[in-house]
Design an enzyme around this catalytic site. Structure first.
Site, short mmCIF file in Angstrom:
data_model
loop_
_atom_site.label_atom_id
_atom_site.label_comp_id
_atom_site.label_asym_id
_atom_site.label_seq_id
_atom_site.Cartn_x
_atom_site.Cartn_y
_atom_site.Cartn_z
CB CYS A 195 21.69 7.07 -13.62
SG CYS A 195 19.82 6.25 -13.66
CB CYS A 212 4.49 -1.28 -7.70
SG CYS A 212 3.31 -0.33 -8.50
CB CYS A 231 21.85 3.99 -11.88
SG CYS A 231 21.62 4.74 -12.91
CB CYS A 236 2.65 -2.39 -10.75
SG CYS A 236 3.51 -0.68 -11.18
#
Length: 370
Positions: free
Chosen positions: A52, A173, A55, A170
């Site tokens: 994933c 970010c 993940c 963000c």
């Protein structure tokens, strides 16, 4: 019996601390109940899958979270729910990553639904547990901070530069931040590449962001040395994805963790000559030496002379490549080697592998220098 149960749980925590340098506990069906449900200790559990992408992006943030609560009566844990499907099914996990809070008293968890950045996760755990996270000391960073004042001098210089344009608020970010640090650390020994960041909403750097038409965050752009035209990064945001991009465009050979890949140090023109040595109609070693010497003299690559050395040693001792490979493999297992020495050994092993007939990965280019 309750005393024995507590002793068993304490023993499990002790085993986890001994066998892993990470403060994130790896759970399995055999350990889950004892650690999460029966210990009386609250736990945040991530149900993940190794393949994933989200993940992988969360992994370094989750490690930081575990470090922030290390030594506190709280467990920060994870379950490979792709491997241990029974646990995922037991708690209704249908996607990855899924995070659930267990209070240590009930088998019914609370779903975590906030951001995947360190601040959001820390706030959630602190609110649920009543325990404040430890303040982490900021380690020295290999990420170069750019502003309007220094952008042109650094980006338009004699090095390749990968720039992250970001905004402090963000969420994506924030998730990328620890990965960006890892990438910078991985590439710290490569002199031709700089990993940088620019706060696109700061008054002292907004002009540069506007000049490059930054419309979303984070935006990643690669500036090749000698060029003012950037290349947009449009790949995944894992450490591996970013390194693959840099390797392709900057000619580096780094892998996650800062090591070198199987093609580092190798030179295509010399590999082509060495292939004759391992073929059915192999020339004599003296002929091979003369050919390699001739081409090596025209190269500036630091390891071109090593090809010559291996042939010269092999003339005197036919099994030199094999015995030297074994010696280097033994040296590489020592945990006290400087990173630069590890790089050197990796490159020598890569070159020796060509004399032993090892094939290169077909999808990774080799340095071709003349």
């Amino acid at each position: 019996m309750k005393g024995l149960g507590a002793l068993f749980t304490a023993s499990l925590f002790a085993v986890f601390n001994v066998v892993s340098a990470s403060n994130v506990l790896d759970l399995t069906p055999a350990t889950f109940d004892a650690i999460v449900l029966d210990s009386g200790r609250p736990a945040l559990v991530e149900f993940f899958a190794p393949w994933c992408g989200h993940c992988k992006s969360l992994a370094p943030v989750y490690e930081q979270l575990a470090d922030a609560f290390a030594g506190q009566p709280i467990s920060i844990a994870k379950v490979d729910a792709d491997k241990h499907k029974s646990l995922g099914k037991r708690f209704g996990v249908s996607g990855f990553p899924t995070l659930k809070w267990f209070d240590g008293k009930s088998a019914t968890p609370v779903d975590y639904k906030s951001g995947r950045d360190l601040d959001s996760l820390s706030q959630f755990v602190a609110e649920k547990s009543g325990v404040a996270p430890k303040k982490q000391k900021e380690a020295p960073s290999n990420v170069v901070v750019l502003t309007d004042a220094n952008f042109d001098a650094i980006v338009n210089g004699d090095k390749n530069v990968l720039v992250k344009f970001y905004a402090p608020w963000c969420g994506h970010c924030k998730n990328l931040a620890p990965i960006w640090e890892k990438v910078a650390d991985d590439l710290a020994r490569d002199e031709d590449i700089i990993i940088a960041k620019l706060d696109a909403e700061n008054a002292g750097s907004k002009d540069t962001a506007d000049k490059h038409k930054i419309g979303g965050y984070p935006t990643l752009k690669f500036f090749p040395k000698g060029s003012t035209e950037p290349i947009d990064f449009d790949g995944g945001r894992t450490e591996e994805d970013i390194l693959k991009f840099v390797n392709k465009h900057a000619g580096t050979h780094r892998v996650p963790g800062g090591g070198l890949d199987e093609t580092a140090g190798r030179i295509a023109v010399l590999d082509a000559i060495v292939e004759k040595f391992t073929g059915e109609a192999a020339p004599s070693l003296t002929e091979l030496l003369a050919e390699v010497k001739k081409d090596a003299e025209a190269l500036t690559d630091a390891y071109a002379p090593y090809y010559v050395k291996v042939i010269e040693k092999t003339i005197k001792k036919p099994d030199y490549a094999a015995t030297e490979m074994k010696r280097l493999e033994k040296v590489a297992t020592k945990g006290t080697l400087a990173p630069e020495k590890v790089d050197d050994i990796t490159i020598r092993r890569n070159i020796l592998g060509q004399f032993l007939g090892e094939k290169k990965p077909s999808d990774v280019p080799i340095k071709d220098e003349l």
